[in-house]
Design a protein around this motif. Structure first.
Motif, short mmCIF file in Angstrom:
data_model
loop_
_atom_site.label_atom_id
_atom_site.label_comp_id
_atom_site.label_asym_id
_atom_site.label_seq_id
_atom_site.Cartn_x
_atom_site.Cartn_y
_atom_site.Cartn_z
N ILE A 30 -3.68 120.79 -12.91
CA ILE A 30 -2.24 120.96 -12.71
C ILE A 30 -1.95 121.16 -11.22
CG2 ILE A 30 -0.18 122.24 -13.37
CD1 ILE A 30 -1.53 120.76 -15.67
N GLU A 31 -1.09 120.32 -10.69
CA GLU A 31 -0.66 120.44 -9.30
C GLU A 31 0.83 120.80 -9.27
OE1 GLU A 31 -1.48 116.70 -7.53
OE2 GLU A 31 -3.65 116.98 -7.47
N THR A 32 1.17 121.78 -8.46
CA THR A 32 2.57 122.18 -8.29
C THR A 32 3.00 121.83 -6.87
OG1 THR A 32 2.28 123.99 -9.86
CG2 THR A 32 4.20 124.09 -8.40
N LEU A 33 3.94 120.92 -6.80
CA LEU A 33 4.40 120.41 -5.51
C LEU A 33 3.22 119.93 -4.66
CD1 LEU A 33 7.12 123.10 -4.67
CD2 LEU A 33 7.45 120.82 -5.64
N SER A 37 -2.97 124.12 -8.84
CA SER A 37 -2.59 125.45 -9.32
C SER A 37 -3.53 125.97 -10.40
CB SER A 37 -1.15 125.44 -9.84
OG SER A 37 -0.98 124.48 -10.87
N ILE A 47 4.09 121.11 -18.56
CA ILE A 47 4.27 121.21 -17.11
C ILE A 47 5.75 121.08 -16.79
CG2 ILE A 47 1.98 120.27 -16.65
CD1 ILE A 47 3.36 117.62 -15.94
N ILE A 51 8.36 118.87 -10.62
CA ILE A 51 7.71 119.87 -9.76
C ILE A 51 6.20 119.85 -9.94
CG2 ILE A 51 7.54 122.34 -9.28
CD1 ILE A 51 10.45 122.60 -10.09
N GLN A 52 5.74 119.68 -11.17
CA GLN A 52 4.32 119.71 -11.45
C GLN A 52 3.82 118.34 -11.94
OE1 GLN A 52 4.05 122.97 -14.30
NE2 GLN A 52 3.24 124.33 -12.66
N LYS A 53 2.51 118.15 -11.73
CA LYS A 53 1.86 116.91 -12.16
C LYS A 53 0.45 117.25 -12.65
CE LYS A 53 0.68 113.98 -9.01
NZ LYS A 53 0.74 112.90 -7.96
#
Length: 289
Positions: A30-33, A37, A47, A51-53
């Motif tokens: 999980i990536e936030t901006l 994360s 998610i 904002i998240q991917k």
């Protein structure tokens, strides 16, 4: 009411767009901006859209092939090798973020270690030690690939082939060695044949000599037996027998054409009676007339 329904529909769409499913034997990053994360396991994951991917990483085992490439041995011989291996991701964060291409980096690492191992071996040792090379290679890369989040489960050298020129030289050497071995075996066979022939002749000569010796011994034993028997008979004979034999001998000598008479020393005293006997014989003959 219509506005409320529109808002509710937008909320539902928003929520659904944030739902992600992580399949079995996979992990999600999980990536936030744009910043990592957390890591999520298999299952339903939510998610925040926009904002998240989430990036999905498979944890299953992968096969890989390392195509043919050249290696120089310790004695400066060129050989070509190819490998197959199986690997799996043990740390999805390292695998995805620590290297732009972890698989390629792993392959280059294996290539380098294999060059090092074979580069310390002579050509003949390398060609005959595939199993040993596999073991050394597995030990060498065992912990090094952890930096890429990868673990190599199995690595196997499929082939080690010398260059065409070396192969031709090896074929010539092999042919020469076979011819040499054949010549040695032929020479040894001829030598063995000569040895056996000579031994057979010697055995025949020895057997013949033993047979002749046995025949001579048998003949000598027979002659000794005859002499012993004769001596035993003579030892038991009486004096009359010997005198009779002497008279027979004198008679045979007298009948011969010679005037020589052979007699023993003991009978020499009786020779004086021969003239007297002759006179008596002649007188008796006249009186009778």
């Amino acid at each position: 009411m219509l506005v409320f329904l529109i808002i509710a529909l937008l909320v539902i769409i928003f929520l659904l767009s944030g739902c992600r499913v992580v399949p079995q034997n996979n992990e999600g990053l999980i990536e936030t901006l744009g910043k990592y994360s957390k890591t999520v396991k298999a299952g339903l994951v939510f998610i925040i859209p926009v904002i998240q991917k989430m990036r999905r990483v498979s944890l299953a085992m992968f096969p890989a092939e390392i195509s043919k490439y050249s290696i120089i041995t310790k004695d400066n011989a060129e050989i070509t090798t190819s490998l197959t291996l199986n690997y799996l991701v043990t740390d999805s964060y390292k695998y995805f973020y620590n290297n732009t291409d972890s698989v390629k980096s792993m392959v280059e690492l294996i290539r380098g270690h294999l060059r090092d191992i074979i580069g310390r071996m002579d050509l003949n040792d390398a060609l005959g030690s595939t199993s040993s090379i596999n073991t050394q290679l597995a030990d060498a890369i065992g912990d090094l690939t952890d930096v890429y989040g990868i673990r190599v489960v199995r690595v196997n050298i499929d082939e080690l082939l010398p260059s065409a020129e070396i192969q031709r030289a090896m074929d010539k050497q092999l042919t020469a060695d076979r011819e040499k071995i054949a010549a040695i075996e032929k020479a040894e066979g001829e030598a063995k044949n000569i040895e056996l022939t000579t031994k057979a002749k010697n055995d025949a000569l020895i057997a013949t000599a033993k047979a002749k010796a046995a025949a001579v011994k048998t003949e000598a034993d027979a002659e000794a037996y005859r002499i012993n028997q004769l001596q035993a008979s003579l030892a038991t004979a009486s004096d009359g027998y010997f005198k009779n034999q002497s008279l027979d001998s004198f008679n045979k000598l007298a009948e011969g054409p010679n005037n020589l008479i052979v007699t023993s020393k003991d009978d020499m005293t009786n020779l004086a009676a021969i003239p007297t006997t002759a006179k008596i014989w002649h007188k008796a003959t006249k009186d009778s007339d």
